[in-house]
Design a protein around this motif. Sequence first.
Motif, mmCIF file in Angstrom:
data_model
loop_
_atom_site.group_PDB
_atom_site.id
_atom_site.type_symbol
_atom_site.label_atom_id
_atom_site.label_comp_id
_atom_site.label_asym_id
_atom_site.label_seq_id
_atom_site.Cartn_x
_atom_site.Cartn_y
_atom_site.Cartn_z
ATOM 1 N N ASP A 48 -5.237 2.351 -14.894
ATOM 2 C CA ASP A 48 -5.609 1.666 -16.128
ATOM 3 C C ASP A 48 -5.026 0.249 -16.072
ATOM 4 O O ASP A 48 -3.838 0.072 -15.780
ATOM 5 C CB ASP A 48 -5.040 2.448 -17.310
ATOM 6 C CG ASP A 48 -5.495 1.901 -18.648
ATOM 7 O OD1 ASP A 48 -5.417 0.676 -18.847
ATOM 8 O OD2 ASP A 48 -5.903 2.712 -19.501
ATOM 9 N N PHE A 49 -5.846 -0.764 -16.330
ATOM 10 C CA PHE A 49 -5.373 -2.143 -16.278
ATOM 11 C C PHE A 49 -4.203 -2.379 -17.238
ATOM 12 O O PHE A 49 -3.331 -3.200 -16.961
ATOM 13 C CB PHE A 49 -6.502 -3.133 -16.578
ATOM 14 C CG PHE A 49 -7.443 -3.331 -15.420
ATOM 15 C CD1 PHE A 49 -6.991 -3.823 -14.210
ATOM 16 C CD2 PHE A 49 -8.793 -3.043 -15.547
ATOM 17 C CE1 PHE A 49 -7.855 -4.025 -13.134
ATOM 18 C CE2 PHE A 49 -9.669 -3.235 -14.485
ATOM 19 C CZ PHE A 49 -9.199 -3.728 -13.284
ATOM 20 N N GLU A 50 -4.173 -1.678 -18.365
ATOM 21 C CA GLU A 50 -3.052 -1.816 -19.309
ATOM 22 C C GLU A 50 -1.758 -1.311 -18.684
ATOM 23 O O GLU A 50 -0.702 -1.907 -18.864
ATOM 24 C CB GLU A 50 -3.329 -1.051 -20.605
ATOM 25 C CG GLU A 50 -4.142 -1.797 -21.610
ATOM 26 C CD GLU A 50 -3.498 -3.094 -22.087
ATOM 27 O OE1 GLU A 50 -2.313 -3.105 -22.492
ATOM 28 O OE2 GLU A 50 -4.197 -4.113 -22.051
ATOM 29 N N ILE A 51 -1.825 -0.211 -17.964
ATOM 30 C CA ILE A 51 -0.635 0.330 -17.300
ATOM 31 C C ILE A 51 -0.168 -0.638 -16.219
ATOM 32 O O ILE A 51 1.027 -0.935 -16.104
ATOM 33 C CB ILE A 51 -0.924 1.728 -16.723
ATOM 34 C CG1 ILE A 51 -1.144 2.721 -17.863
ATOM 35 C CG2 ILE A 51 0.198 2.184 -15.790
ATOM 36 C CD1 ILE A 51 -1.638 4.083 -17.424
ATOM 37 N N LEU A 52 -1.109 -1.152 -15.430
ATOM 38 C CA LEU A 52 -0.766 -2.129 -14.393
ATOM 39 C C LEU A 52 -0.119 -3.356 -15.020
ATOM 40 O O LEU A 52 0.906 -3.844 -14.544
ATOM 41 C CB LEU A 52 -2.017 -2.500 -13.597
ATOM 42 C CG LEU A 52 -1.849 -3.510 -12.472
ATOM 43 C CD1 LEU A 52 -0.790 -3.081 -11.465
ATOM 44 C CD2 LEU A 52 -3.192 -3.748 -11.779
ATOM 45 N N LYS A 53 -0.686 -3.853 -16.102
ATOM 46 C CA LYS A 53 -0.138 -5.021 -16.790
ATOM 47 C C LYS A 53 1.280 -4.743 -17.290
ATOM 48 O O LYS A 53 2.176 -5.580 -17.099
ATOM 49 C CB LYS A 53 -1.038 -5.408 -17.962
ATOM 50 C CG LYS A 53 -0.513 -6.614 -18.745
ATOM 51 C CD LYS A 53 -1.453 -7.014 -19.843
ATOM 52 C CE LYS A 53 -1.169 -6.181 -21.071
ATOM 53 N NZ LYS A 53 -1.865 -6.638 -22.267
ATOM 54 N N ASP A 54 1.485 -3.601 -17.905
ATOM 55 C CA ASP A 54 2.810 -3.267 -18.433
ATOM 56 C C ASP A 54 3.860 -3.206 -17.326
ATOM 57 O O ASP A 54 4.976 -3.703 -17.490
ATOM 58 C CB ASP A 54 2.771 -1.936 -19.190
ATOM 59 C CG ASP A 54 2.007 -2.028 -20.506
ATOM 60 O OD1 ASP A 54 1.734 -3.159 -20.971
ATOM 61 O OD2 ASP A 54 1.668 -0.964 -21.053
ATOM 62 N N LYS A 91 6.593 -2.031 -5.287
ATOM 63 C CA LYS A 91 6.119 -0.919 -4.456
ATOM 64 C C LYS A 91 6.476 0.451 -5.026
ATOM 65 O O LYS A 91 5.603 1.312 -5.156
ATOM 66 C CB LYS A 91 6.619 -1.068 -3.016
ATOM 67 C CG LYS A 91 6.022 -0.011 -2.111
ATOM 68 C CD LYS A 91 6.351 -0.232 -0.666
ATOM 69 C CE LYS A 91 5.720 0.898 0.123
ATOM 70 N NZ LYS A 91 5.897 0.762 1.533
ATOM 71 N N PRO A 92 7.731 0.715 -5.411
ATOM 72 C CA PRO A 92 8.025 2.047 -5.946
ATOM 73 C C PRO A 92 7.424 2.297 -7.333
ATOM 74 O O PRO A 92 7.151 3.443 -7.696
ATOM 75 C CB PRO A 92 9.558 2.091 -6.001
ATOM 76 C CG PRO A 92 10.011 0.687 -5.941
ATOM 77 C CD PRO A 92 8.930 -0.091 -5.236
ATOM 78 N N GLU A 93 7.188 1.225 -8.094
ATOM 79 C CA GLU A 93 6.630 1.367 -9.442
ATOM 80 C C GLU A 93 5.123 1.618 -9.414
ATOM 81 O O GLU A 93 4.573 2.163 -10.367
ATOM 82 C CB GLU A 93 6.918 0.104 -10.263
ATOM 83 C CG GLU A 93 8.385 -0.176 -10.460
ATOM 84 C CD GLU A 93 9.071 0.840 -11.339
ATOM 85 O OE1 GLU A 93 8.437 1.363 -12.270
ATOM 86 O OE2 GLU A 93 10.258 1.118 -11.088
ATOM 87 N N LEU A 94 4.459 1.177 -8.353
ATOM 88 C CA LEU A 94 3.007 1.316 -8.244
ATOM 89 C C LEU A 94 2.654 2.289 -7.126
ATOM 90 O O LEU A 94 1.884 2.002 -6.223
ATOM 91 C CB LEU A 94 2.363 -0.061 -8.002
ATOM 92 C CG LEU A 94 2.443 -1.008 -9.183
ATOM 93 C CD1 LEU A 94 1.949 -2.397 -8.797
ATOM 94 C CD2 LEU A 94 1.646 -0.465 -10.371
ATOM 95 N N LYS A 95 3.246 3.465 -7.206
ATOM 96 C CA LYS A 95 2.979 4.515 -6.224
ATOM 97 C C LYS A 95 2.831 5.833 -6.971
ATOM 98 O O LYS A 95 3.702 6.212 -7.755
ATOM 99 C CB LYS A 95 4.108 4.605 -5.209
ATOM 100 C CG LYS A 95 3.816 5.586 -4.083
ATOM 101 C CD LYS A 95 4.764 5.365 -2.933
ATOM 102 C CE LYS A 95 4.457 6.287 -1.775
ATOM 103 N NZ LYS A 95 3.157 6.051 -1.164
ATOM 104 N N SER A 96 1.727 6.508 -6.727
ATOM 105 C CA SER A 96 1.486 7.830 -7.306
ATOM 106 C C SER A 96 0.739 8.672 -6.277
ATOM 107 O O SER A 96 0.514 8.222 -5.157
ATOM 108 C CB SER A 96 0.666 7.711 -8.600
ATOM 109 O OG SER A 96 -0.700 7.476 -8.306
#
Length: 125
Positions: A48-54, A91-96
């Motif tokens: 979700d772009f909102e999650i990425l933005k946050d 990197k660790p915040e944008l990994k799922s």
Amino acid sequence: MKVTKIFTFDSAHNLTKYNGKCENLHGHTYKLEVTVEGELDDEGMVIDFEILKDIVNKVIIDKLDHHYLNEVFGFNTTCENIITWMWKELKPELKSERYELYKIKLWETPTSFAEITSNDVYHKD
């Protein structure tokens, strides 16, 4: 699939160990492009772009916007050094299980940028 969100922030800095105009205090309106790669979820989104933005605002923008970068960092504040720091932070915040950080591009001026992708060897663990 890859999705990208673009951010801007204003910061001042001066380069150390440098002989030229940029050794003097000056500012930039930086443009940051963050790209995430992954699989679509049930709603048809990679992230979700909102999650990425946050995430990017919390981890990067809030720490750098309207700050003197030489006081934020313990390294020479080149575009290359800043983007390497950004990669390590994001990197660790944008990994799922479905997605991960793919690319960061940091524009220092409208004609000059540095870029890191997940394919670059020098930052691999």
